[in-house]
Design a protein around this motif. Sequence first.
Motif, mmCIF file in Angstrom:
data_model
loop_
_atom_site.group_PDB
_atom_site.id
_atom_site.type_symbol
_atom_site.label_atom_id
_atom_site.label_comp_id
_atom_site.label_asym_id
_atom_site.label_seq_id
_atom_site.Cartn_x
_atom_site.Cartn_y
_atom_site.Cartn_z
ATOM 1 N N CYS A 22 0.868 -1.178 0.000
ATOM 2 C CA CYS A 22 0.000 0.000 0.000
ATOM 3 C C CYS A 22 0.903 1.225 0.000
ATOM 4 O O CYS A 22 1.592 1.492 0.991
ATOM 5 C CB CYS A 22 -0.910 -0.009 1.217
ATOM 6 S SG CYS A 22 -1.863 1.513 1.431
ATOM 7 N N ALA A 23 0.892 1.939 -1.111
ATOM 8 C CA ALA A 23 1.715 3.133 -1.251
ATOM 9 C C ALA A 23 0.896 4.358 -0.868
ATOM 10 O O ALA A 23 -0.205 4.562 -1.381
ATOM 11 C CB ALA A 23 2.203 3.253 -2.684
ATOM 12 N N ALA A 24 1.440 5.145 0.032
ATOM 13 C CA ALA A 24 0.736 6.313 0.556
ATOM 14 C C ALA A 24 1.334 7.606 0.030
ATOM 15 O O ALA A 24 2.534 7.678 -0.269
ATOM 16 C CB ALA A 24 0.784 6.312 2.081
ATOM 17 N N SER A 25 0.504 8.623 -0.056
ATOM 18 C CA SER A 25 0.972 9.955 -0.428
ATOM 19 C C SER A 25 -0.018 10.987 0.086
ATOM 20 O O SER A 25 -1.174 10.660 0.365
ATOM 21 C CB SER A 25 1.130 10.073 -1.949
ATOM 22 O OG SER A 25 -0.095 9.859 -2.601
ATOM 23 N N GLY A 26 0.458 12.202 0.245
ATOM 24 C CA GLY A 26 -0.430 13.299 0.610
ATOM 25 C C GLY A 26 -0.622 13.538 2.090
ATOM 26 O O GLY A 26 -1.425 14.397 2.476
ATOM 27 N N PHE A 27 0.083 12.790 2.921
ATOM 28 C CA PHE A 27 0.008 13.020 4.365
ATOM 29 C C PHE A 27 1.326 12.553 4.999
ATOM 30 O O PHE A 27 2.144 11.915 4.343
ATOM 31 C CB PHE A 27 -1.199 12.311 4.996
ATOM 32 C CG PHE A 27 -1.188 10.804 4.865
ATOM 33 C CD1 PHE A 27 -1.637 10.188 3.705
ATOM 34 C CD2 PHE A 27 -0.764 10.000 5.914
ATOM 35 C CE1 PHE A 27 -1.646 8.804 3.580
ATOM 36 C CE2 PHE A 27 -0.770 8.618 5.804
ATOM 37 C CZ PHE A 27 -1.207 8.010 4.635
ATOM 38 N N ILE A 28 1.506 12.900 6.272
ATOM 39 C CA ILE A 28 2.761 12.561 6.964
ATOM 40 C C ILE A 28 2.670 11.117 7.431
ATOM 41 O O ILE A 28 2.198 10.808 8.529
ATOM 42 C CB ILE A 28 3.027 13.521 8.131
ATOM 43 C CG1 ILE A 28 3.004 14.971 7.634
ATOM 44 C CG2 ILE A 28 4.393 13.208 8.751
ATOM 45 C CD1 ILE A 28 3.134 16.009 8.734
ATOM 46 N N PHE A 29 3.120 10.241 6.583
ATOM 47 C CA PHE A 29 2.935 8.800 6.746
ATOM 48 C C PHE A 29 3.407 8.290 8.103
ATOM 49 O O PHE A 29 2.708 7.506 8.755
ATOM 50 C CB PHE A 29 3.679 8.084 5.614
ATOM 51 C CG PHE A 29 3.550 6.593 5.612
ATOM 52 C CD1 PHE A 29 4.610 5.791 6.026
ATOM 53 C CD2 PHE A 29 2.381 5.984 5.177
ATOM 54 C CE1 PHE A 29 4.504 4.413 6.008
ATOM 55 C CE2 PHE A 29 2.267 4.600 5.161
ATOM 56 C CZ PHE A 29 3.324 3.816 5.571
ATOM 57 N N ARG A 30 4.558 8.740 8.553
ATOM 58 C CA ARG A 30 5.159 8.178 9.768
ATOM 59 C C ARG A 30 4.346 8.497 11.026
ATOM 60 O O ARG A 30 4.529 7.845 12.051
ATOM 61 C CB ARG A 30 6.580 8.708 9.939
ATOM 62 C CG ARG A 30 6.663 10.221 10.060
ATOM 63 C CD ARG A 30 8.096 10.705 10.210
ATOM 64 N NE ARG A 30 8.193 12.157 10.144
ATOM 65 C CZ ARG A 30 7.920 12.963 11.145
ATOM 66 N NH1 ARG A 30 7.547 12.462 12.319
ATOM 67 N NH2 ARG A 30 8.032 14.285 10.997
ATOM 68 N N LEU A 31 3.436 9.455 10.932
ATOM 69 C CA LEU A 31 2.613 9.815 12.090
ATOM 70 C C LEU A 31 1.354 8.955 12.201
ATOM 71 O O LEU A 31 0.643 9.035 13.204
ATOM 72 C CB LEU A 31 2.215 11.285 12.013
ATOM 73 C CG LEU A 31 3.346 12.301 12.077
ATOM 74 C CD1 LEU A 31 2.774 13.715 12.030
ATOM 75 C CD2 LEU A 31 4.207 12.106 13.311
ATOM 76 N N TYR A 32 1.085 8.171 11.190
ATOM 77 C CA TYR A 32 -0.156 7.412 11.129
ATOM 78 C C TYR A 32 0.069 5.937 11.423
ATOM 79 O O TYR A 32 1.023 5.327 10.935
ATOM 80 C CB TYR A 32 -0.798 7.554 9.753
ATOM 81 C CG TYR A 32 -1.487 8.874 9.543
ATOM 82 C CD1 TYR A 32 -0.761 10.053 9.447
ATOM 83 C CD2 TYR A 32 -2.872 8.950 9.439
ATOM 84 C CE1 TYR A 32 -1.390 11.268 9.276
ATOM 85 C CE2 TYR A 32 -3.515 10.158 9.248
ATOM 86 C CZ TYR A 32 -2.771 11.311 9.165
ATOM 87 O OH TYR A 32 -3.411 12.509 8.983
ATOM 88 N N ASP A 33 -0.836 5.382 12.205
ATOM 89 C CA ASP A 33 -0.900 3.942 12.325
ATOM 90 C C ASP A 33 -1.532 3.406 11.049
ATOM 91 O O ASP A 33 -2.465 3.997 10.502
ATOM 92 C CB ASP A 33 -1.753 3.530 13.523
ATOM 93 C CG ASP A 33 -1.133 3.968 14.846
ATOM 94 O OD1 ASP A 33 -1.866 3.951 15.854
ATOM 95 O OD2 ASP A 33 0.060 4.320 14.875
ATOM 96 N N MET A 34 -1.019 2.278 10.587
ATOM 97 C CA MET A 34 -1.507 1.692 9.348
ATOM 98 C C MET A 34 -2.103 0.312 9.627
ATOM 99 O O MET A 34 -1.571 -0.462 10.432
ATOM 100 C CB MET A 34 -0.377 1.554 8.333
ATOM 101 C CG MET A 34 0.276 2.875 7.937
ATOM 102 S SD MET A 34 -0.869 4.023 7.151
ATOM 103 C CE MET A 34 -1.293 3.116 5.660
ATOM 104 N N SER A 35 -3.202 0.038 8.965
ATOM 105 C CA SER A 35 -3.877 -1.246 9.151
ATOM 106 C C SER A 35 -4.276 -1.835 7.804
ATOM 107 O O SER A 35 -4.409 -1.122 6.812
ATOM 108 C CB SER A 35 -5.134 -1.077 10.005
ATOM 109 O OG SER A 35 -4.834 -0.652 11.302
#
Length: 116
Positions: A22-35
């Motif tokens: 899952c490739a993310a963009s547009g937000f500060i990825f490291r601050l988010y928990d991912m599920s």
Amino acid sequence: QVQLVESGGGLVQPGGSLRLSCAASGFIFRLYDMSWYRQAPGKEREWVARIVGTASNTTYADSGKGRFTISRDNAKMTVYLQMNSLKPEDTAVYYCNAQRRFQYYWGQGTQVTVSS
């Protein structure tokens, strides 16, 4: 613009493996928990696995314990789900989710079909 783009789904035989990304963009990825969540036909969406922003903690639903591994690469802004020993009951659309406090983002999903 926030985007979560899943890939890696497909058709696999029982006992096989797949690795979802899952490739993310547009937000500060490291601050988010991912599920990862999944939704089988005719069923509600269910949670599969979660990894915190620092990658220091992971949790799994009972359905995937011992078979699934969630990981993330904050430099690449990507989260992964390694799925081994797949069973027909793992067949579902798999969704990536980003969450921080009351902010949620979802991907469009990737189909995983486990069948002989």
